[in-house]
Every structure is written in C-alpha cells, then in structure tokens.
Design a protein around this motif. Structure first.
Motif, PDB file in Angstrom:
ATOM      1  N   ARG A  41      20.951 107.909  47.802  1.00  0.00           N
ATOM      2  CA  ARG A  41      22.270 108.164  47.217  1.00  0.00           C
ATOM      3  C   ARG A  41      23.267 108.569  48.312  1.00  0.00           C
ATOM      4  NH1 ARG A  41      22.201 105.945  42.231  1.00  0.00           N
ATOM      5  NH2 ARG A  41      20.612 106.846  40.865  1.00  0.00           N
ATOM      6  N   CYS A  67      14.929 102.323  49.069  1.00  0.00           N
ATOM      7  CA  CYS A  67      15.868 102.480  47.953  1.00  0.00           C
ATOM      8  C   CYS A  67      15.784 101.337  46.948  1.00  0.00           C
ATOM      9  CB  CYS A  67      17.294 102.585  48.484  1.00  0.00           C
ATOM     10  SG  CYS A  67      17.511 103.770  49.828  1.00  0.00           S
ATOM     11  N   SER A  68      15.579 100.133  47.421  1.00  0.00           N
ATOM     12  CA  SER A  68      15.625  98.962  46.542  1.00  0.00           C
ATOM     13  C   SER A  68      14.349  98.754  45.732  1.00  0.00           C
ATOM     14  CB  SER A  68      15.896  97.703  47.372  1.00  0.00           C
ATOM     15  OG  SER A  68      14.812  97.452  48.256  1.00  0.00           O
ATOM     16  N   TYR A  78      13.309 105.859  43.513  1.00  0.00           N
ATOM     17  CA  TYR A  78      13.747 106.576  42.303  1.00  0.00           C
ATOM     18  C   TYR A  78      12.545 107.171  41.578  1.00  0.00           C
ATOM     19  CZ  TYR A  78      16.052 107.509  37.834  1.00  0.00           C
ATOM     20  OH  TYR A  78      16.550 108.115  36.698  1.00  0.00           O
ATOM     21  N   PRO A  95      13.478 101.307  41.768  1.00  0.00           N
ATOM     22  CA  PRO A  95      14.675 101.181  42.611  1.00  0.00           C
ATOM     23  C   PRO A  95      15.747 102.184  42.206  1.00  0.00           C
ATOM     24  CG  PRO A  95      14.630  99.451  40.948  1.00  0.00           C
ATOM     25  CD  PRO A  95      13.318 100.176  40.842  1.00  0.00           C
ATOM     26  N   LEU A 154      19.470 102.882  41.360  1.00  0.00           N
ATOM     27  CA  LEU A 154      20.570 102.076  40.835  1.00  0.00           C
ATOM     28  C   LEU A 154      21.886 102.840  40.899  1.00  0.00           C
ATOM     29  CD1 LEU A 154      18.858 100.631  37.610  1.00  0.00           C
ATOM     30  CD2 LEU A 154      18.867  99.667  39.930  1.00  0.00           C
ATOM     31  N   ARG A 155      22.948 102.122  41.173  1.00  0.00           N
ATOM     32  CA  ARG A 155      24.287 102.704  41.091  1.00  0.00           C
ATOM     33  C   ARG A 155      24.716 102.779  39.627  1.00  0.00           C
ATOM     34  NH1 ARG A 155      25.268  98.488  45.212  1.00  0.00           N
ATOM     35  NH2 ARG A 155      25.071  99.435  47.298  1.00  0.00           N
ATOM     36  N   ASP A 156      25.850 103.415  39.382  1.00  0.00           N
ATOM     37  CA  ASP A 156      26.342 103.560  38.007  1.00  0.00           C
ATOM     38  C   ASP A 156      26.598 102.217  37.349  1.00  0.00           C
ATOM     39  OD1 ASP A 156      26.204 106.297  38.163  1.00  0.00           O
ATOM     40  OD2 ASP A 156      28.343 106.593  38.557  1.00  0.00           O
ATOM     41  N   GLY A 162      24.767  99.630  37.721  1.00  0.00           N
ATOM     42  CA  GLY A 162      23.506  98.925  37.549  1.00  0.00           C
ATOM     43  C   GLY A 162      23.039  98.158  38.763  1.00  0.00           C
ATOM     44  N   SER A 163      23.864  98.075  39.786  1.00  0.00           N
ATOM     45  CA  SER A 163      23.446  97.357  40.998  1.00  0.00           C
ATOM     46  C   SER A 163      22.441  98.202  41.773  1.00  0.00           C
ATOM     47  CB  SER A 163      24.660  97.022  41.875  1.00  0.00           C
ATOM     48  OG  SER A 163      25.344  98.202  42.250  1.00  0.00           O
ATOM     49  N   VAL A 164      21.601  97.515  42.545  1.00  0.00           N
ATOM     50  CA  VAL A 164      20.523  98.173  43.284  1.00  0.00           C
ATOM     51  C   VAL A 164      21.031  98.660  44.639  1.00  0.00           C
ATOM     52  CG1 VAL A 164      18.255  97.839  44.351  1.00  0.00           C
ATOM     53  CG2 VAL A 164      18.761  96.782  42.137  1.00  0.00           C
TER      54      VAL A 164
END
Length: 432
Positions: free
Chosen positions: A373, A401-402, A406, A415, A417-419, A421-423
C-alpha cells in the motif's frame, strides 16, 4: 479508570470528533508574524532527522488541519484526529513482550485450572505441552515458578510469539476472522487472568523501567529465548505527537496489546487513558481480569474474536472515537468520520492507517501488505520512513503485492487491490 466490568458493556470512548474533511492542496499560507506563527502553527523540530521530505509533508498536514487553518478547533469546529499504533511505531521494540518477559522472570503468571480454558482456539497439543512443562503441583490460581522452570517459560513465550509449541505443533486451531483477530495476541491478556488491573499495570511499569534503562541493542533471555532487552521512545514520534496536540489534534493510541500495559507507556507521550485503545479485558466482580474481552461493532463481549487488529483497529476507532455502532463500525466511513493522520509499522495497521485523509505514516519493517500500500501510494499521501533506531536493511527481491501480500479473512494470501479493484503491482523496497 475505564470500567472494564462485564456489567458495563459500553466501552469507554473519548469525546473526540472527526477530522476536518479536506484534500491535500498546496502548502497552506503561514502567518508572516513569527510569534503568531508559533502559536497558530506549531512546528516539528528541525533538530530531529526524518527521511527525505517527510517532516515537511507531515508539517503540511498539521498546518492545514490544525490551528493554523482553524484558530479555534473545538469551538464550533470539529477537531482533527491522529491515531498511532504503539509497538515499533511510537517506541522501538514491543512493550507487551517486555511485560511478559518481566512477568515470566518474576513468577507472575498464575496457574489456570485448565490451559485449554485460556483460549477458545488452544489446541490439545498446546494444552498438553503447557501442562507437562508447567506441571500441576502449583495450586490453581497461584504463581507458576517460571523464573526457575525454563520449560514452562519457553512454552508460554513460544506460543505467544509464534503460535506454536516448542515441539513445533500448532498452538491454535479452528476458525477465526484473520482480519479481526489473531489468537496469540488475544491470549496475552488472557494469560493475566486472575490479576487485577493495578497489578498488571505495576508489572508493566517495572518492565518499562528495566527496558528504558537497558542500553540500545541489549538482549534478555526468557526460558531459552533471546529477545530484545530494551525499549526506546522514538524522539521523532514524541515530537510529532506533541506538535499535533499543540496544533489542536486529538491524538489516540490504538494497539493490539493489553490495554493496561499500553496505558502505562502512553502517558509518557501525553496520551491519557481515554485516548488509549487496546484489548480491554472484562473484569469479574472482584475486579480481576478474566479471559473475556469487550467487543466491537456487532461482536459482543467475546473470548478474542474482535481485537484491535487489522480491520479490528478500524472498528475500534470508528466505535470509540466516532461513535459508529453495530456492523457499520467495521466499514470505511465517509471523510468526516475518518482520522486525519495515521501511523503504524505492520500489516495489523494497514486498514486504519489507510483510512487517514491527510497522511499515512509508515515505519518500514518489511511487512508485505502494508508496504505494498505504501509504495503503491495510490492517493499520494503515503509517508514512508525507516525505523528511527536500528532500521532494517533493504528487502531483497520484491513484495508479492500482485499475488500473495493481502491477508485474507480466512487466513490465506491474495493480491492487494486498490479501491477501484485494480491489482497493486509488485513493489521494490526503496526507503530503508
């Protein structure tokens, strides 16, 4: 003292309100008169080292959210909130470990009627290991001779540290939400069942005195475990908290440790009981700690299912500071009910630090989800700093991260994820 009795299920809460919602614009105007500036815009010390431009970035948040932008916070205006993890964030090393170590070296753990009863997740293997190592000669409720019984001290400390017995068997099993709790953290206050809060505070105070007196780099032995023997307050964090308070922020500590222990330490940075949030044990009618703790959101009094851990830290912040009730306390709130600044060092802090609207302060301890993050820096507000004492070397390779950084609710890895939904792509360590 906050009422921890089971008959009083309403947790004590501080009377702080939300951070003033605002984006992070260009540098705020500073009064030209230096005397006025000092009163309205308290400054971080320039004598203390921060990495890169981190001091300036934190100062900008202080200026824009504090008295400099609003000379009268609390007088018709909401006060901004800052929240910090404790261990390895405000201090170097772990004050819970220091307290447990001191207690084991001074025979302060009481023999339970059954080790199995100390945690709902304790395995049969752990129960047997503890029973065999600690014996049954000591009457129930009396101190175990852990200062002399190395095997007993070893089993207790190994289970607390790694969730395993000395033979390598899993100490905890079953189902729990891995973003709401971790059994060996919840087990710490349960180990002190039978003691009063003042007794536990006295153990923490003696451990604190010892840890602060030990030189930096000192170690100590618990059973056969060698662990850090010293603790230090970070001067930079003391200064940051002092400056935030002068600027009109309400400052909280949010820890996954036992609350009486955290309170003993937090008062020295000017954070009182009402602003210290940690695992809150339920007391029996005689005022003694039980194996139950007070809950959060839609989780009532429980045996460890909800503690200030990952999403649990968000829940306790929402409940205790912003008065969000029920299931909603686990959810990300609107900007008006989120902290302005958050600080932490580990994955257990990633949710609440990420909720901050002004700055996300990260002390780099190479914890994958948190650093993913931080280095992705999706909103441009992540402030990464090496540890101020004995910083870690650069992590080799990349953070996964990918694929596997998490912490999923079921304990697996996935993975980040951003807010949207992208990785988050894998990240390299760059601040060390």
């Amino acid at each position: 003292m906050r009422n921890r009795n089971i008959s009083a299920l309403t947790l004590a809460a501080a009377a702080a309100l939300a951070a003033v919602p605002a984006a992070l614009p260009a540098a705020a105007a500073t009064p030209t008169n230096s005397a006025t500036a000092e009163v309205r815009c308290p400054q971080l010390s320039k004598k203390l080292s921060w990495y890169g431009d981190n001091r300036a970035r934190l100062q900008r948040v202080i200026d824009e959210r504090g008295r400099c932008a609003n000379p009268h916070p609390g007088h018709g205006h909401e006060r901004p909130v800052a929240a910090f993890d404790w261990d390895n964030t405000v201090v170097k090393n772990d004050v819970t470990d220091a307290t447990i170590a001191w207690s084991l070296r001074h025979d302060k753990i009481l023999r339970p009627k059954s080790w199995k009863a100390t945690s709902k997740w304790l395995t049969d293997e752990a129960h047997r290991a503890l029973t065999e190592a600690c014996g049954t000669d000591v009457p129930v409720g009396k101190p175990l001779p852990t200062s002399r019984n190395t095997a007993c001290a070893d089993e207790i400390f190994e289970i607390r540290e790694d969730g395993r017995t000395m033979s390598g068997a899993a100490a905890f099993a079953g189902r729990w939400d891995h973003r709401h709790t971790v059994p060996q953290y919840a087990w710490v206050p349960q180990l002190f069942a039978g003691h009063t809060v003042p007794q536990l505070e006295s153990y923490a105070a003696k451990a604190r005195e010892e840890a602060l007196a030990a030189p930096v780099g000192a170690t100590q032995t618990v059973g056969t475990h060698e662990i850090p023997g010293y603790v230090r307050y970070y001067d930079q964090q003391r200064d940051l908290i002092r400056t935030l308070k002068k600027a009109g922020f309400d400052v909280y500590i949010v820890s996954a440790g036992s609350e009486p222990v955290a309170e003993v330490w937090s008062r020295s940075v000017g954070v009182d009981r009402a602003h210290t949030i940690a695992i809150r044990s339920v007391l029996d009618r005689e005022g003694r700690i039980t194996t139950w703790n007070q809950g959060c959101g839609d989780v009532p009094v429980n045996k460890g299912e909800a503690i200030p851990y990952i999403d649990g830290k968000r829940c306790f912040i929402n409940q205790e500071i912003y008065r969000v009730k029920g299931k909603a306390a686990w959810q990300k709130q609107d900007r008006a009910r989120r902290i302005a600044l958050g600080g932490g060092d580990a994955d257990t802090d990633v949710t609440f630090v990420g909720d901050a609207t002004g700055a996300h302060l990260v002390l780099n301890r190479n914890k994958s989800e948190f650093m993913c993050r931080a280095y992705d820096n999706a909103d441009g507000r992540w402030v990464v700093n090496p540890m101020f004492i004995e910083p870690l070397p650069r992590k080799t390779g990349t953070y996964p991260c990918s694929t596997a950084a998490y912490n999923e609710h079921d304990g697996s890895k996935g993975p980040v994820l951003r807010d949207d939904g992208s990785v988050v792509p894998d990240q390299r360590d760059s601040v060390y």
